[in-house]
Design a protein around this motif. Sequence first.
Motif, PDB file in Angstrom:
ATOM      1  N   SER A 108      -5.896   3.144   2.315  1.00 17.45           N
ATOM      2  CA  SER A 108      -5.133   1.924   2.632  1.00 17.45           C
ATOM      3  C   SER A 108      -5.806   1.159   3.763  1.00 17.45           C
ATOM      4  CB  SER A 108      -3.689   2.281   3.006  1.00 17.45           C
ATOM      5  OG  SER A 108      -2.990   2.710   1.856  1.00 17.45           O
ATOM      6  N   ASP A 109      -6.346   1.888   4.730  1.00 14.65           N
ATOM      7  CA  ASP A 109      -7.008   1.230   5.873  1.00 14.65           C
ATOM      8  C   ASP A 109      -8.219   0.401   5.435  1.00 14.65           C
ATOM      9  OD1 ASP A 109      -5.225   2.323   7.586  1.00 14.65           O
ATOM     10  OD2 ASP A 109      -6.558   3.912   8.345  1.00 14.65           O
ATOM     11  N   HIS A 110      -8.845   0.787   4.318  1.00 14.38           N
ATOM     12  CA  HIS A 110     -10.070   0.101   3.895  1.00 14.38           C
ATOM     13  C   HIS A 110      -9.896  -0.688   2.593  1.00 14.38           C
ATOM     14  CE1 HIS A 110     -12.401   1.884   7.056  1.00 14.38           C
ATOM     15  NE2 HIS A 110     -11.858   3.047   6.774  1.00 14.38           N
ATOM     16  N   ALA A 111      -8.620  -0.864   2.185  1.00 15.74           N
ATOM     17  CA  ALA A 111      -8.385  -1.510   0.881  1.00 15.74           C
ATOM     18  C   ALA A 111      -8.972  -2.919   0.830  1.00 15.74           C
ATOM     19  CB  ALA A 111      -6.892  -1.543   0.574  1.00 15.74           C
ATOM     20  N   ALA A 112      -8.873  -3.649   1.945  1.00 15.97           N
ATOM     21  CA  ALA A 112      -9.307  -5.055   1.929  1.00 15.97           C
ATOM     22  C   ALA A 112     -10.804  -5.171   1.661  1.00 15.97           C
ATOM     23  CB  ALA A 112      -8.950  -5.722   3.257  1.00 15.97           C
ATOM     24  N   ASP A 171      -3.766   7.167   3.516  1.00 14.94           N
ATOM     25  CA  ASP A 171      -3.905   6.294   4.696  1.00 14.94           C
ATOM     26  C   ASP A 171      -5.351   5.822   4.848  1.00 14.94           C
ATOM     27  OD1 ASP A 171      -1.273   6.649   5.200  1.00 14.94           O
ATOM     28  OD2 ASP A 171      -1.534   8.083   6.858  1.00 14.94           O
ATOM     29  N   GLY A 197      -1.900   0.588  -0.042  1.00 10.48           N
ATOM     30  CA  GLY A 197      -2.802  -0.528   0.264  1.00 10.48           C
ATOM     31  C   GLY A 197      -3.738  -0.829  -0.895  1.00 10.48           C
ATOM     32  N   GLU A 251      -1.721  -2.444  -3.698  1.00  8.40           N
ATOM     33  CA  GLU A 251      -1.403  -3.846  -3.395  1.00  8.40           C
ATOM     34  C   GLU A 251      -2.596  -4.745  -3.740  1.00  8.40           C
ATOM     35  OE1 GLU A 251       0.388  -4.133   0.499  1.00  8.40           O
ATOM     36  OE2 GLU A 251      -0.404  -6.180   0.641  1.00  8.40           O
ATOM     37  N   ARG A 252      -3.786  -4.289  -3.358  1.00 13.20           N
ATOM     38  CA  ARG A 252      -5.010  -5.057  -3.656  1.00 13.20           C
ATOM     39  C   ARG A 252      -5.224  -5.145  -5.182  1.00 13.20           C
ATOM     40  NH1 ARG A 252      -7.507  -8.765  -3.601  1.00 13.20           N
ATOM     41  NH2 ARG A 252      -9.754  -8.899  -3.728  1.00 13.20           N
ATOM     42  N   THR A 310      -8.330  -0.019  -6.377  1.00  9.38           N
ATOM     43  CA  THR A 310      -8.102  -1.464  -6.497  1.00  9.38           C
ATOM     44  C   THR A 310      -8.230  -1.925  -7.954  1.00  9.38           C
ATOM     45  OG1 THR A 310     -10.426  -1.905  -6.010  1.00  9.38           O
ATOM     46  CG2 THR A 310      -8.908  -1.896  -4.139  1.00  9.38           C
ATOM     47  N   SER A 359      -2.322   5.464  -2.734  1.00 12.13           N
ATOM     48  CA  SER A 359      -2.500   4.555  -1.597  1.00 12.13           C
ATOM     49  C   SER A 359      -1.820   3.214  -1.855  1.00 12.13           C
ATOM     50  CB  SER A 359      -4.002   4.345  -1.341  1.00 12.13           C
ATOM     51  OG  SER A 359      -4.211   3.172  -0.568  1.00 12.13           O
TER      52      SER A 359
END
Length: 202
Positions: free
Chosen positions: A13-17, A10, A76, A79-80, A54, A74
């Motif tokens: 995922s919260d900081h993936a962007a 989590d 997220g 996905e990235r 990533t 993760s």
Amino acid sequence: MKKSLDEHADRFSDHAADYDESQNSPEYRACASLVVEHADPRPDDAVLDLGTGTGAIALGVAEAADSVVGRDISGGMLERAREKADAQGVENVEFGEGRFRDPNFDGPVDIVTSNFAMHHLGDDEKREAIDVIAGLEPRRIVLGDVMFFGEPNPEDPFYSPEVDDPATVGVLADAFTDAGYAVTAVEMVSDQVGVLVAERRD
Ligand SMILES: C[S@@+](CC[C@H](N)C(=O)[O-])C[C@H]1O[C@@H](n2cnc3c(N)ncnc32)[C@H](O)[C@@H]1O
């Protein structure tokens, strides 16, 4: 491990962007470059990248390798990684869920890489993870991570003590040796960051 797998997943995922932009330290960059350099796949090699995030390493070795599999806990981050592969037109990399102690991959693999991820595990868990990786019988394992070359300065940790649990270089080298691998290169990036290369003893 200081946090559960779900908590780690989590958190990332919260900081993936903004993960890629945040990894701007010279130590991280040097370590990632060295992992790609030492992985050095041949054109017919299959590479497995664990804790792929990533996809920095997976995408970094993709052009030289035949195929690359990236595994992470993760969603997220994965996905990235897929977005980056699409944007770069990389077609020989597959990203999916998998963890160090259960990589969710049983195909033949020639090289296993991991960068800045295994330090989330406790030392016994790292040893288990290295045994699992060795069980896949790659000819080479390249581990870049936070690791201690001496006594770390408690005033200046290159990690977050509340979530990270780095090992000494000695603990990691012993785990590789006990799993049937010879440590053939040690790159000291700083007193708390390094890269170990291990080759299967045949
Ligand atoms: C600091 S990031 C590094 C990502 C990438 N390897 C890089 O060099 O940028 C750590 C990654 O390890 C993943 N991770 C943490 N514990 C893991 C485990 N037990 N199994 C697989 N991945 C894990 C996290 O989800 C995160 O994506």
